[in-house]
Scaffold this motif. Structure first.
Motif, PDB file in Angstrom:
ATOM      1  N   TYR A 125      41.464 -95.585 -26.506  1.00  0.00           N
ATOM      2  CA  TYR A 125      40.445 -94.878 -25.739  1.00  0.00           C
ATOM      3  C   TYR A 125      39.081 -95.146 -26.361  1.00  0.00           C
ATOM      4  O   TYR A 125      38.886 -94.944 -27.558  1.00  0.00           O
ATOM      5  CB  TYR A 125      40.706 -93.374 -25.755  1.00  0.00           C
ATOM      6  N   TRP A 126      38.140 -95.584 -25.538  1.00  0.00           N
ATOM      7  CA  TRP A 126      36.785 -95.865 -26.029  1.00  0.00           C
ATOM      8  C   TRP A 126      36.084 -94.594 -26.501  1.00  0.00           C
ATOM      9  O   TRP A 126      36.239 -93.532 -25.925  1.00  0.00           O
ATOM     10  CB  TRP A 126      35.929 -96.486 -24.926  1.00  0.00           C
ATOM     11  N   THR A 127      35.278 -94.742 -27.554  1.00  0.00           N
ATOM     12  CA  THR A 127      34.343 -93.711 -28.011  1.00  0.00           C
ATOM     13  C   THR A 127      32.931 -94.282 -27.845  1.00  0.00           C
ATOM     14  O   THR A 127      32.763 -95.433 -27.451  1.00  0.00           O
ATOM     15  CB  THR A 127      34.564 -93.362 -29.500  1.00  0.00           C
ATOM     16  N   ASP A 128      31.907 -93.516 -28.184  1.00  0.00           N
ATOM     17  CA  ASP A 128      30.535 -94.009 -28.035  1.00  0.00           C
ATOM     18  C   ASP A 128      30.027 -94.745 -29.279  1.00  0.00           C
ATOM     19  O   ASP A 128      28.863 -95.100 -29.358  1.00  0.00           O
ATOM     20  CB  ASP A 128      29.584 -92.869 -27.660  1.00  0.00           C
ATOM     21  N   ILE A 129      30.904 -95.002 -30.241  1.00  0.00           N
ATOM     22  CA  ILE A 129      30.487 -95.639 -31.493  1.00  0.00           C
ATOM     23  C   ILE A 129      30.494 -97.161 -31.328  1.00  0.00           C
ATOM     24  O   ILE A 129      31.489 -97.742 -30.910  1.00  0.00           O
ATOM     25  CB  ILE A 129      31.412 -95.213 -32.656  1.00  0.00           C
ATOM     26  N   TYR A 138      27.650 -98.772 -37.912  1.00  0.00           N
ATOM     27  CA  TYR A 138      28.089 -98.277 -36.617  1.00  0.00           C
ATOM     28  C   TYR A 138      27.249 -97.062 -36.237  1.00  0.00           C
ATOM     29  O   TYR A 138      26.998 -96.196 -37.075  1.00  0.00           O
ATOM     30  CB  TYR A 138      29.573 -97.919 -36.653  1.00  0.00           C
ATOM     31  N   THR A 139      26.813 -97.028 -34.978  1.00  0.00           N
ATOM     32  CA  THR A 139      25.966 -95.944 -34.506  1.00  0.00           C
ATOM     33  C   THR A 139      26.570 -95.284 -33.270  1.00  0.00           C
ATOM     34  O   THR A 139      27.381 -95.888 -32.573  1.00  0.00           O
ATOM     35  CB  THR A 139      24.557 -96.448 -34.146  1.00  0.00           C
ATOM     36  N   SER A 140      26.127 -94.082 -33.016  1.00  0.00           N
ATOM     37  CA  SER A 140      26.493 -93.375 -31.803  1.00  0.00           C
ATOM     38  C   SER A 140      25.581 -93.863 -30.688  1.00  0.00           C
ATOM     39  O   SER A 140      24.361 -93.825 -30.817  1.00  0.00           O
ATOM     40  CB  SER A 140      26.317 -91.867 -32.015  1.00  0.00           C
ATOM     41  N   ALA A 141      26.146 -94.335 -29.592  1.00  0.00           N
ATOM     42  CA  ALA A 141      25.342 -94.841 -28.481  1.00  0.00           C
ATOM     43  C   ALA A 141      24.515 -93.725 -27.850  1.00  0.00           C
ATOM     44  O   ALA A 141      23.432 -93.977 -27.331  1.00  0.00           O
ATOM     45  CB  ALA A 141      26.245 -95.479 -27.428  1.00  0.00           C
ATOM     46  N   ALA A 147      26.940 -93.256 -36.984  1.00  0.00           N
ATOM     47  CA  ALA A 147      28.107 -92.492 -36.531  1.00  0.00           C
ATOM     48  C   ALA A 147      28.482 -91.455 -37.591  1.00  0.00           C
ATOM     49  O   ALA A 147      28.683 -91.806 -38.754  1.00  0.00           O
ATOM     50  CB  ALA A 147      29.277 -93.423 -36.270  1.00  0.00           C
ATOM     51  N   PRO A 148      28.576 -90.183 -37.197  1.00  0.00           N
ATOM     52  CA  PRO A 148      28.861 -89.144 -38.181  1.00  0.00           C
ATOM     53  C   PRO A 148      30.310 -89.118 -38.662  1.00  0.00           C
ATOM     54  O   PRO A 148      30.593 -88.580 -39.725  1.00  0.00           O
ATOM     55  CB  PRO A 148      28.532 -87.844 -37.438  1.00  0.00           C
ATOM     56  N   PHE A 149      31.226 -89.723 -37.875  1.00  0.00           N
ATOM     57  CA  PHE A 149      32.633 -89.661 -38.249  1.00  0.00           C
ATOM     58  C   PHE A 149      33.360 -90.903 -37.748  1.00  0.00           C
ATOM     59  O   PHE A 149      33.278 -91.248 -36.574  1.00  0.00           O
ATOM     60  CB  PHE A 149      33.299 -88.415 -37.640  1.00  0.00           C
ATOM     61  N   ILE A 150      34.054 -91.583 -38.661  1.00  0.00           N
ATOM     62  CA  ILE A 150      34.923 -92.709 -38.303  1.00  0.00           C
ATOM     63  C   ILE A 150      36.184 -92.594 -39.140  1.00  0.00           C
ATOM     64  O   ILE A 150      36.117 -92.408 -40.352  1.00  0.00           O
ATOM     65  CB  ILE A 150      34.255 -94.081 -38.574  1.00  0.00           C
ATOM     66  N   LYS A 151      37.331 -92.716 -38.503  1.00  0.00           N
ATOM     67  CA  LYS A 151      38.615 -92.693 -39.223  1.00  0.00           C
ATOM     68  C   LYS A 151      39.273 -94.045 -38.974  1.00  0.00           C
ATOM     69  O   LYS A 151      39.986 -94.244 -37.995  1.00  0.00           O
ATOM     70  CB  LYS A 151      39.486 -91.541 -38.709  1.00  0.00           C
ATOM     71  N   TRP A 152      38.999 -94.985 -39.859  1.00  0.00           N
ATOM     72  CA  TRP A 152      39.421 -96.376 -39.676  1.00  0.00           C
ATOM     73  C   TRP A 152      40.915 -96.577 -39.814  1.00  0.00           C
ATOM     74  O   TRP A 152      41.567 -95.981 -40.663  1.00  0.00           O
ATOM     75  CB  TRP A 152      38.746 -97.278 -40.707  1.00  0.00           C
ATOM     76  N   PHE A 153      41.437 -97.478 -38.986  1.00  0.00           N
ATOM     77  CA  PHE A 153      42.757 -98.028 -39.195  1.00  0.00           C
ATOM     78  C   PHE A 153      42.576 -99.133 -40.231  1.00  0.00           C
ATOM     79  O   PHE A 153      41.586 -99.861 -40.208  1.00  0.00           O
ATOM     80  CB  PHE A 153      43.324 -98.607 -37.885  1.00  0.00           C
ATOM     81  N   THR A 154      43.497 -99.318 -41.136  1.00  0.00           N
ATOM     82  CA  THR A 154      43.367-100.285 -42.220  1.00  0.00           C
ATOM     83  C   THR A 154      43.031-101.678 -41.700  1.00  0.00           C
ATOM     84  O   THR A 154      43.677-102.200 -40.809  1.00  0.00           O
ATOM     85  CB  THR A 154      44.686-100.353 -43.015  1.00  0.00           C
TER      86      THR A 154
END
Length: 197
Positions: A125-129, A138-141, A147-154
């Motif tokens: 699912y797309w986010t605005d980042i 990375y920025t919030s569009a 971007a205040p929060f990112i939970k990366w997949f490895t």
């Protein structure tokens, strides 16, 4: 529903002799319609019809508001629309959200992230980042800020293309993936005030 039909019928019957049904080629505001009705009607006619017209307008406004919110659900303190059927690229998903008076969702923090994650299927699912062109972070569009929060997949921050958009991947514990913005994914819209259609 019967009461609404009876109300509309009454307005039509009561308004006809007073000229309330006179057509106009230009669109007028409700206030100007009341002025026109007041000049065409005798005082009793206007006094009788005005509260009915006000009630009818309030019902129309309520129905319009309900139609705009169709498909949105409250998650925490915000309203979200989660598209589970149609996939779009990031730009088209953002446009689809805008047409619903919403924006492609931002993720503010872990609490916001967890609340949305519970409603997602096992898809992306797309986010605005985003990170486009020569941007280094990375920025919030929607805000233009980091971007205040990112939970990366490895291993997901090393794509080589110049267009990066983040998607939440429901299959991988909801971790975020850096994907090409032209790929089609599902999307999440967040209802915000003052979004132009």
């Amino acid at each position: 529903m019967f009461e609404l039909a009876a109300l509309v019928l009454f307005v039509l019957i009561a308004g006809y002799p007073c000229g309330a049904l006179a057509s106009s080629s230009k669109k007028e505001s409700p206030g100007s319609q009341n002025k026109e009705l007041e000049t065409r009607c005798n005082p009793y006619c206007f006094w009788t019809i005005e509260p009915i017209m006000d009630h009818y307008q309030a019902l129309k406004d309520e129905i319009t508001a309900q139609k705009e919110l169709q498909g949105f659900e409250r998650i925490g303190s915000d309203l979200y629309y989660i598209e589970h059927v149609k996939t779009l690229n990031w730009t088209d998903a953002s446009e689809a959200c805008r047409k619903m008076s919403a924006r492609i969702t931002d993720i503010k923090d872990e609490k916001d992230y967890r609340a949305v994650l519970t409603r997602l299927g096992e898809r992306k699912y797309w986010t605005d980042i985003t990170k486009r062109g020569e941007e280094k972070e990375y920025t919030s569009a929607s805000t233009g800020r980091k971007a205040p929060f990112i939970k990366w997949f490895t291993g997901e921050t090393d794509n080589k293309s110049n267009t990066h958009c983040l998607a939440i991947n429901g299959r991988q514990d909801g971790r975020m993936w850096d994907d090409d913005c032209s790929f089609d994914h599902y999307y999440i819209c967040k209802r915000v005030k003052n979004v132009e259609k």
